[in-house]
Scaffold this active site. Structure first.
Site, PDB file in Angstrom:
ATOM      1  N   TYR A  80       0.824  -1.214   0.000  1.00  0.00           N
ATOM      2  CA  TYR A  80       0.000   0.000   0.000  1.00  0.00           C
ATOM      3  C   TYR A  80       0.858   1.265   0.000  1.00  0.00           C
ATOM      4  CZ  TYR A  80      -4.369  -2.545   0.973  1.00  0.00           C
ATOM      5  OH  TYR A  80      -5.463  -3.346   0.906  1.00  0.00           O
ATOM      6  N   CYS A 136       2.919   6.086  11.172  1.00  0.00           N
ATOM      7  CA  CYS A 136       1.697   6.892  10.975  1.00  0.00           C
ATOM      8  C   CYS A 136       1.152   7.423  12.303  1.00  0.00           C
ATOM      9  CB  CYS A 136       0.656   6.084  10.220  1.00  0.00           C
ATOM     10  SG  CYS A 136       0.459   4.391  10.791  1.00  0.00           S
TER      11      CYS A 136
HETATM   12  N1  LIG Z   1       0.249   1.283   5.999  1.00  0.00           N
HETATM   13  C1  LIG Z   1       0.554   2.402   6.661  1.00  0.00           C
HETATM   14  O1  LIG Z   1      -0.337   3.191   7.013  1.00  0.00           O
HETATM   15  C2  LIG Z   1       1.987   2.731   6.965  1.00  0.00           C
HETATM   16  C3  LIG Z   1       2.278   4.009   7.443  1.00  0.00           C
HETATM   17  C4  LIG Z   1       3.609   4.339   7.741  1.00  0.00           C
HETATM   18  C5  LIG Z   1       4.600   3.395   7.553  1.00  0.00           C
HETATM   19  N2  LIG Z   1       4.290   2.150   7.109  1.00  0.00           N
HETATM   20  C6  LIG Z   1       5.389   1.196   6.930  1.00  0.00           C
HETATM   21  O2  LIG Z   1       5.639   1.051   5.538  1.00  0.00           O
HETATM   22  C7  LIG Z   1       6.077  -0.274   5.267  1.00  0.00           C
HETATM   23  C8  LIG Z   1       5.151  -0.875   4.214  1.00  0.00           C
HETATM   24  O3  LIG Z   1       3.835  -0.874   4.743  1.00  0.00           O
HETATM   25  P1  LIG Z   1       2.568  -1.262   3.850  1.00  0.00           P
HETATM   26  O4  LIG Z   1       1.382  -0.821   4.613  1.00  0.00           O
HETATM   27  O5  LIG Z   1       2.778  -0.834   2.467  1.00  0.00           O
HETATM   28  O6  LIG Z   1       2.653  -2.847   3.937  1.00  0.00           O
HETATM   29  P2  LIG Z   1       2.165  -3.930   2.869  1.00  0.00           P
HETATM   30  O7  LIG Z   1       1.093  -3.376   2.021  1.00  0.00           O
HETATM   31  O8  LIG Z   1       1.880  -5.173   3.637  1.00  0.00           O
HETATM   32  O9  LIG Z   1       3.465  -4.161   1.992  1.00  0.00           O
HETATM   33  C9  LIG Z   1       4.654  -4.599   2.605  1.00  0.00           C
HETATM   34  C10 LIG Z   1       5.483  -5.391   1.615  1.00  0.00           C
HETATM   35  O10 LIG Z   1       4.864  -6.611   1.341  1.00  0.00           O
HETATM   36  C11 LIG Z   1       5.018  -6.928  -0.043  1.00  0.00           C
HETATM   37  N3  LIG Z   1       3.667  -7.226  -0.508  1.00  0.00           N
HETATM   38  C12 LIG Z   1       2.648  -6.398  -0.676  1.00  0.00           C
HETATM   39  N4  LIG Z   1       1.553  -7.029  -1.090  1.00  0.00           N
HETATM   40  C13 LIG Z   1       1.890  -8.320  -1.142  1.00  0.00           C
HETATM   41  C14 LIG Z   1       1.187  -9.471  -1.459  1.00  0.00           C
HETATM   42  N5  LIG Z   1      -0.114  -9.425  -1.810  1.00  0.00           N
HETATM   43  N6  LIG Z   1       1.856 -10.651  -1.407  1.00  0.00           N
HETATM   44  C15 LIG Z   1       3.141 -10.688  -1.033  1.00  0.00           C
HETATM   45  N7  LIG Z   1       3.857  -9.607  -0.699  1.00  0.00           N
HETATM   46  C16 LIG Z   1       3.240  -8.445  -0.760  1.00  0.00           C
HETATM   47  C17 LIG Z   1       5.617  -5.735  -0.742  1.00  0.00           C
HETATM   48  O11 LIG Z   1       6.949  -6.023  -1.111  1.00  0.00           O
HETATM   49  P3  LIG Z   1       7.278  -6.486  -2.608  1.00  0.00           P
HETATM   50  O12 LIG Z   1       6.714  -5.424  -3.501  1.00  0.00           O
HETATM   51  O13 LIG Z   1       8.761  -6.552  -2.631  1.00  0.00           O
HETATM   52  O14 LIG Z   1       6.619  -7.806  -2.789  1.00  0.00           O
HETATM   53  C18 LIG Z   1       5.606  -4.660   0.314  1.00  0.00           C
HETATM   54  O15 LIG Z   1       6.775  -3.941   0.410  1.00  0.00           O
HETATM   55  C19 LIG Z   1       6.038  -1.044   6.593  1.00  0.00           C
HETATM   56  O16 LIG Z   1       7.322  -1.082   7.162  1.00  0.00           O
HETATM   57  C20 LIG Z   1       5.092  -0.206   7.440  1.00  0.00           C
HETATM   58  O17 LIG Z   1       5.365  -0.303   8.807  1.00  0.00           O
HETATM   59  C21 LIG Z   1       3.012   1.801   6.784  1.00  0.00           C
END
Ligand SMILES: NC(=O)c1ccc[n+]([C@@H]2O[C@H](COP(=O)([O-])OP(=O)(O)OC[C@H]3O[C@@H](n4cnc5c(N)ncnc54)[C@H](OP(=O)(O)O)[C@@H]3O)[C@@H](O)[C@H]2O)c1
Length: 360
Positions: free
Chosen positions: A25, A166
């Site tokens: 995301y 966040c």
């Molecule tokens: N969500 C928030 O509100 C937020 C806010 C501030 C900081 N963060 C931080 O930002 C980072 C990323 O967060 P996120 O919310 O983007 O997490 P996420 O959607 O779960 O994505 C995390 C990682 O998982 C992989 N991924 C995504 N979808 C996938 C799927 N369907 N199957 C397998 N792998 C998948 C991606 O890597 P690949 O592309 O390499 O596969 C991605 O980098 C985390 O460290 C989090 O703590 C998040």
């Protein structure tokens, strides 16, 4: 910090950006912002789970961007790619950034912006209290904590930024203006987050029936973002023993964080003190708005703005500050781009001027 060959003080017209972990995301929001950013000459999207697939096959809303595909590749390939780009954004899960950071660091891009929690907490003991032992502490001191609306031009020329979490962004933007008024007081920070805060991979607590019409507390008295919040609050107040408590809740919306700070004071504040403190703290910040009424969450959604409202009780012994942000923008990708703009020396709101949408 190692020496760096690039001239960090010159401000280039444009840069090339690499996004690692771009299927998630936050990665998707980074791609959306960077492809539209007027000073980004090239965007390369790396993904392990979606390598070589079209970006639009994962982020369908980005289909108008055209046929570009994700690149794949291991640590060594990522390091090689990092050499071809000026700015590297990392949107991997906690613990995954630090696993590749040595290789990226050695590649010496102009700027690394890590959105995971791995480099946010400078003190390894404070980090360990919330996350366990740090996997790669050698580079901890090389990262600057990118709370963009507080650090501002202090980010100019830095080589590595740890983008805040966040909840931690909302909490610290509420706390910072009150650093003098609340010295010696422990504020409570009651916060509700939308389900996108938990990322793209489905979990029990993000499954639609469990979440859509529900509200519940979690990580009670031990939320990991408290480590960053304490680090910030202690720095703001100059008190190493200062404390603040995050009360985290999962809410029924998809995007957004709504946080209310409340504190009781031993001595009354002068009339108007909270209002004046908010305006003084953010007087020249283009991405913070001080509102006259408590903000509505939807007014912050799809923007990189923080909406802040402050009040005090008639007797001056209670303080109330409410903040609304979009967790994926001000709480993640938007603040990361704001930090990049500041680090490079561009106007900090460059590429972040989009207005919100209402209702949403
Ligand atoms: N969500 C928030 O509100 C937020 C806010 C501030 C900081 N963060 C931080 O930002 C980072 C990323 O967060 P996120 O919310 O983007 O997490 P996420 O959607 O779960 O994505 C995390 C990682 O998982 C992989 N991924 C995504 N979808 C996938 C799927 N369907 N199957 C397998 N792998 C998948 C991606 O890597 P690949 O592309 O390499 O596969 C991605 O980098 C985390 O460290 C989090 O703590 C998040």
């Amino acid at each position: 910090m190692n020496s760096h060959p690039a001239d960090q003080t010159s401000s280039p017209d444009s840069v090339r950006a690499l996004v690692i972990g771009s299927a998630g995301y936050v990665g998707g929001e980074l791609l959306r912002l960077l492809f539209a950013h007027p000073r980004i000459a090239r965007v390369t999207a790396h993904s392990r789970s979606a390598a070589h697939k079209p970006i639009a096959s994962v982020h369908r809303h980005l289909a108008p961007l055209g046929p570009q595909t994700f690149i794949g590749g291991d640590r060594e390939e990522l390091a090689r790619r990092a050499q071809e780009h000026d700015v590297v954004f990392i949107a991997l899960d906690h613990g995954e950034s630090s696993a590749i950071m040595d290789a990226l660091w050695a590649a010496q891009p102009r700027l690394i912006v890590d959105l995971s929690a791995d480099y946010r907490v400078a003190d390894p003991e404070l980090y360990a209290a919330y996350y366990g032992p740090h996997p790669s502490p050698a580079l901890l001191s090389s990262f600057v904590y990118g709370l963009a609306d507080v650090v501002g031009t202090g980010l100019r020329g830095v080589r590595a930024i740890a983008a805040p979490g966040c909840f931690a962004t909302a909490a610290q933007l509420a706390l910072y203006p009150l650093r003098t008024l609340l010295a010696g007081v422990t504020p409570s920070l009651f916060a509700v987050t939308g389900s996108s805060g938990a990322g793209a991979k489905p979990r029990d607590t993000t499954h639609h029936p469990a979440r859509a019409h529900n509200l519940f507390a979690y990580s009670v008295l031990k939320h990991r973002h408290e480590a960053e919040i304490l680090q910030g609050w202690r720095a703001f107040t100059g008190r190493p023993d200062a404390h603040a408590r995050l009360l985290a809740h999962s809410g029924p919306m998809v995007r957004g964080i709504y946080l209310t700070l409340h504190a009781c004071l031993p001595q009354p504040l002068p009339a108007g003190a909270v209002h004046a403190a908010l305006h003084a703290a953010y007087a020249d910040r283009p991405l913070v708005q001080i509102t006259d009424e408590p903000p509505e969450l939807t007014h912050a959604i799809l923007t990189s703005q923080a909406l802040l409202f402050g009040a005090q009780s008639r007797d001056g012994r209670e303080v109330h500050v409410t903040i609304a942000i979009d967790n994926l923008l001000k709480g993640a990708a938007g603040q990361a781009v704001q930090s990049m703009n500041l680090a490079i020396g561009w106007p900090e709101a460059c590429g972040l001027a989009a207005l919100g949408a209402y209702p949403c």
